[in-house]
Design a protein around this motif. Structure first.
Motif, PDB file in Angstrom:
ATOM      1  N   LEU A 486      66.867  34.590  54.555  1.00 54.96           N
ATOM      2  CA  LEU A 486      67.110  35.667  53.591  1.00 54.96           C
ATOM      3  C   LEU A 486      67.282  35.016  52.227  1.00 54.96           C
ATOM      4  N   LEU A 487      66.416  35.350  51.283  1.00 56.24           N
ATOM      5  CA  LEU A 487      66.371  34.659  49.991  1.00 56.24           C
ATOM      6  C   LEU A 487      66.528  35.639  48.843  1.00 56.24           C
ATOM      7  N   VAL A 488      67.569  35.418  48.023  1.00 59.32           N
ATOM      8  CA  VAL A 488      67.724  36.152  46.769  1.00 59.32           C
ATOM      9  C   VAL A 488      67.255  35.222  45.650  1.00 59.32           C
ATOM     10  N   SER A 489      66.268  35.663  44.880  1.00 58.98           N
ATOM     11  CA  SER A 489      65.768  34.809  43.803  1.00 58.98           C
ATOM     12  C   SER A 489      65.118  35.664  42.732  1.00 58.98           C
ATOM     13  N   HIS A 490      65.228  35.186  41.477  1.00 60.77           N
ATOM     14  CA  HIS A 490      64.515  35.802  40.358  1.00 60.77           C
ATOM     15  C   HIS A 490      63.342  34.930  39.929  1.00 60.77           C
ATOM     16  N   ASP A 491      63.061  33.860  40.692  1.00 59.79           N
ATOM     17  CA  ASP A 491      61.940  32.978  40.398  1.00 59.79           C
ATOM     18  C   ASP A 491      60.704  33.549  41.085  1.00 59.79           C
ATOM     19  N   ARG A 492      59.796  34.104  40.302  1.00 62.63           N
ATOM     20  CA  ARG A 492      58.670  34.844  40.864  1.00 62.63           C
ATOM     21  C   ARG A 492      57.720  33.954  41.654  1.00 62.63           C
ATOM     22  N   ASP A 493      57.419  32.753  41.157  1.00 65.66           N
ATOM     23  CA  ASP A 493      56.560  31.836  41.895  1.00 65.66           C
ATOM     24  C   ASP A 493      57.218  31.407  43.199  1.00 65.66           C
ATOM     25  N   PHE A 494      58.520  31.141  43.166  1.00 67.42           N
ATOM     26  CA  PHE A 494      59.247  30.714  44.352  1.00 67.42           C
ATOM     27  C   PHE A 494      59.169  31.795  45.437  1.00 67.42           C
ATOM     28  N   LEU A 495      59.373  33.045  45.058  1.00 69.16           N
ATOM     29  CA  LEU A 495      59.253  34.154  46.012  1.00 69.16           C
ATOM     30  C   LEU A 495      57.843  34.224  46.589  1.00 69.16           C
TER      31      LEU A 495
END
Length: 653
Positions: A486-495
Motif C-alpha cells: 500500500l503506497l501513498v505518494s505524490h511522485d507521479r513517476d514513482f506511482l
C-alpha cells in the motif's frame, strides 16, 4: 550578461572539498535543475548563490541590482504569525513595518500614534508599492493573509514560503525541494506557475516528472565537481553514461599501468642497480594521484526481509463508512486487496488517505460496514514523518535495537555491514541521529523497515529527500516484492512505475478504484470525477498535468491525456453540430466525411496500442532514443486524431 557567476569556488565542511574549483554562470530566464547524490553539496551551492554562505576560496559575483531569493528545504525556525506577516518578512525591515501597519490598522482599537509613526517610516522608504506587491502575491498564490501560519498544512506552508520568496520580485529564484509535502494538485499548479515565471530559476528536486517539465539545463555535482549539461533529462542521462564509461576505462588503464610500475620497482638487486630515477619519480606521482582519486558514491543495496506468506485475501472491505466529527471521510467503500497487489493511494493532503489505511488495517473501527483482515499478516510501516526513529539513539541503535546482527531472508548480517549497504559509514552509523540529513534519515528508515520481516508493506511518502539513483533502486525493489504493497505518494513517476492499481480520494467520502498507476487513472477518470479537497474535476487536473506530460513526452514517452478526452470532445462536438443546420457538401467533402469515421477508428486503435506498449514492464528498459521515438509517434498520432475530429465537426456542421 550572467546574473550570477561563480569563479574557482571551493567549499569544505571537513575532509575532501565539497565543492572543488566550481565554475558556473546563471543566465536570465533559464531554469536550471541542480542534481547530485544526497550529501553532494546541492543545498550548499544554493546557499552560496544566495549569499547565505561564503566560499573558502574563489568568488561569487552577483551583477549590480540583481535580486536573489531562496526557498529553503525546511520551514525556517521563527516563521510564525499571520500569513501576511510571514510573506512580508521576505522584504526585510520594510516587510516588518508593513506587517506592523497591517496589524495596527486592523486592530479593534486603533493606536493612532503608533499607526502614524509606522506609516511615516513606510512613506519615507517609498514602501506602499511593496505593500501592494504583498497583496498581489497573496492573491496570485490563493492565500488568505489573515490565516495563522502555524496552523497550516505542510503543503500550504510551502506555498506561503514560496510567496515570501517571490514577494521581493527576485531576478533569480532558488528552490530547494519545492515539491516536498505538496500533493499532486499543488505540484501541477507549481509546475504551471514556474513555467510562466519570467525570472531565472535554480531548483533541486527528487521528482523526475517535475524536473523534466521545467529544466532547460541540468547542473550536476559529483565528487566536488560541477558539470553543466544543456538540454533535457534524457540528453543528460545519455551523455552522463558515456562520461562514466570513459572515466571507468581511463581509471582501469591508469591502475594497470600503476600495477606494472609497482612490480618493476620491487624487482631484485640487479634491476635496482639500473633503476631509472625519472621513472621512480613518475611512480611516486602516480601513487599520489591514485590516493587523491575520489570514487563515485556507491548505490544503496536494498533487500526486504520477507515474512511468511499471507493468506490469498489480504483485506476485504464491504460497505465501509467512516465519519470524523460529523464529516464523512469514507462512504460505502467496497474494496478487496489480494496477496501481491501493489496499490497506490492518490489524493490531496488532508483528503483521508491515512484514515483509509488505518481503517483497512483495522487500526480504526468503521462507523458502519465491515473490514476483514486476511490471515498471517506481518505489517511493516514507513512513516513520512519518521516518528518511528528515536531521536536519542544513533542510526545503528535505531536499526539493530541492541543486536549485533540483523537477519534478512535467512541470512545473518552484521548491523554495521547492513547499514553500509544503505551508504552509512561506520562513523556515520554511530553519529547522533540529529546530525543526519533528510535523505540520510529516509535511508535509515528504509533500512529499519526492510530489516523487519513483512508480507504487507505500507509506505507513506517514501520518496522525500531521496536522490534519483536511490529512487530507481527502490522502484525496482518494490516491483520485485512478493508481498502486498500500500503506497501513498505524490511522485507521479514513482506511482506509474510501481503500482498495479490506484485508490483515488474523490471527495465527500467517495473512493474510486482504477487499474494501473497515476497516468492510467488520468486516462480512465471521467469529467465528473472530483478530487477530494481540490475543488475541481478530474478533467481540470488532467489539463494541469498535461502541460508537464506534453513537455516531457519526447524524453519519457508520456502520453498526455488527450486520448481519454477525445471521445468526450467528440460527443460535445456532435451535440453542437446536430443543433446547427446542415450545409450542402461538395462531392469531395462528402466523400471525405464518409471516410473520416474509419480514419478516426484506425487512429484511436493506433493510439490505444501505443499507450498499451507503455504499460508493459519492458518498455522502460529500452534505450532513450527508442522511448523518445515512441513518444514522438504517440504525439503525432494524437495530433492527427485531433485534426480528424476537428475536420469531422467542420464537415458535419
Amino acid at each position: 550578461m550572467p546574473l550570477i557567476t561563480l569563479q574557482n569556488v571551493d567549499y569544505s565542511i571537513g575532509g575532501p572539498l565539497l565543492l572543488d574549483n566550481v565554475e558556473l554562470s546563471i543566465e536570465p530566464g533559464e531554469r536550471i535543475a541542480l542534481i547530485g547524490r544526497n550529501g553532494a553539496g546541492k543545498s550548499t551551492l544554493l546557499k552560496l548563490l544566495s549569499g547565505d554562505l561564503r566560499p573558502d576560496d574563489g568568488e561569487v559575483r552577483v551583477e549590480g541590482g540583481v535580486r536573489v531569493s531562496r526557498l529553503e528545504q525546511e520551514v525556517p525556525h521563527g516563521a510564525e504569525g499571520d500569513v501576511f506577516d510571514v510573506v512580508a518578512a521576505g522584504m526585510g525591515e520594510l516587510g516588518t513595518w508593513l506587517a506592523e501597519y497591517h496589524h495596527l490598522s486592523h486592530a479593534e482599537h486603533v493606536d493612532t500614534d503608533k499607526l502614524a509613526a509606522v506609516q511615516a517610516r513606510i512613506e519615507a522608504a517609498n514602501g506602499w508599492s511593496a505593500d501592494q506587491r504583498v497583496v498581489e502575491t497573496l492573491t496570485r498564490l490563493d492565500l488568505d493573509g489573515e490565516q495563522d501560519f502555524t496552523g497550516l498544512s505542510g503543503g500550504m506552508k510551502r506555498r506561503v514560503l514560496l510567496a515570501r520568496a517571490l514577494v521581493s520580485a527576485p531576478d533569480v529564484l532558488l528552490l530547494d525541494e519545492p515539491t516536498n509535502h505538496l500533493d499532486i494538485e499543488a505540484i501541477d499548479w507549481l509546475e504551471g506557475f514556474l513555467k510562466a515565471w519570467p525570472g531565472a530559476l535554480v531548483f533541486i528536486t527528487h521528482d523526475r516528472r517535475f524536473l523534466r517539465a521545467l529544466a532547460t539545463r541540468i547542473v550536476e555535482i559529483d565528487r566536488g565537481q560541477v558539470t553543466s549539461w544543456p538540454g533535457d533529462w534524457a540528453n543528460y542521462e545519455r551523455r552522463r553514461e558515456e562520461r562514466l564509461n570513459a572515466e571507468a576505462q581511463e581509471n582501469a588503464r591508469f591502475d594497470k599501468l600503476l600495477a606494472q610500475e609497482e612490480v618493476w620497482i620491487r624487482q631484485g638487486i640487479k634491476a635496482r642497480r639500473v633503476r631509472d630515477e625519472g621513472r621512480v619519480r613518475r611512480l611516486k606521482a602516480m601513487r599520489v594521484e591514485r590516493a587523491q582519486r575520489r570514487e563515485q558514491q556507491g548505490n544503496v543495496r536494498m533487500a526486504v526481509a520477507l515474512g511468511e506468506s499471507s493468506g490469498k485475501k489480504v483485506v476485504e472491505a464491504r460497505e465501509v463508512s467512516f465519519d470524523y466529527g460529523g464529516k464523512p471521510m469514507l462512504k460505502a467503500l467496497d474494496v478487496t486487496i489480494m496477496r501481491g497487489d501493489r496499490i497506490g493511494l492518490i489524493g490531496p493532503n488532508g483528503s483521508g488517505k491515512t484514515t483509509l489505511i488505518k481503517v483497512l488495517l483495522g487500526e480504526l473501527a468503521p462507523t458502519s460496514g465491515e473490514v476483514r483482515l486476511g490471515t498471517n499478516l506481518q505489517v511493516a510501516y514507513f512513516d513520512q514523518y519518521r516518528a518511528t526513529l528515536r531521536e536519542d539513539w544513533n542510526a545503528l541503535e535505531n536499526v539493530a535495537e541492541g543486536r549485533d546482527f540483523v537477519e534478512i531472508n535467512g541470512k545473518r548480517k552484521h548491523a554495521i555491514g547492513y547499514l553500509q549497504d544503505f551508504l552509512f559509514t561506520p562513523e556515520r552509523a554511530r553519529a547522533p541521529i540529529t546530525r543526519l540529513s533528510g535523505g540520510e534519515r529516509n535511508r535509515l528508515l528504509l533500512a529499519k523497515l526492510f530489516a523487519q520481516p513483512s508480507n504487507l508493506l505500507v509506505m507513506d511518502e517514501p520518496t522525500n529527500d531521496l536522490d534519483v539513483e536511490t529512487l530507481e533502486l527502490l522502484e525496482e525493489l518494490l516491483g520485485e516484492y512478493e508481498g502486498t504493497l500500500l503506497l501513498v505518494s505524490h511522485d507521479r513517476d514513482f506511482l506509474d512505475n510501481v503500482v498495479t492499481s490506484t485508490l483515488v480520494m474523490e471527495g465527500d467520502g467517495r473512493v474510486g478504484e482504477y487499474v494501473g498507476g497515476y497516468s492510467d487513472w488520468l486516462r480512465q477518470a471521467g469529467p465528473g470525477q472530483v478530487i477530494a479537497g481540490g475543488g475541481r474535476g478530474a478533467a481540470g487536473v488532467r489539463n494541469a498535468a498535461g502541460v508537464a506530460q506534453d513537455t516531457s513526452s519526447t524524453a519519457s514517452g508520456g502520453t498526455g491525456n488527450a486520448a481519454a478526452a477525445a471521445p468526450q470532445a467528440t460527443a460535445a462536438t456532435a451535440g453542437n453540430a446536430s443543433a446547427a443546420p446542415k450545409r450542402k457538401l461538395s462531392y469531395k467533402d462528402a466523400r471525405e466525411l464518409e471516410l473520416l469515421p474509419a480514419r478516426i477508428e484506425q487512429l484511436e486503435a493506433t493510439l490505444e496500442a501505443l499507450a498499451g506498449e507503455m504499460n508493459e514492464p519492458a518498455f522502460y528498459q529500452r534505450d532513450a532514443a527508442a522511448i523518445a521515438a515512441h513518444g514522438s509517434r504517440l504525439g503525432e498520432t494524437q495530433q492527427a486524431l485531433d485534426a480528424a475530429y476537428a475536420r469531422w465537426a467542420e464537415l458535419d456542421g
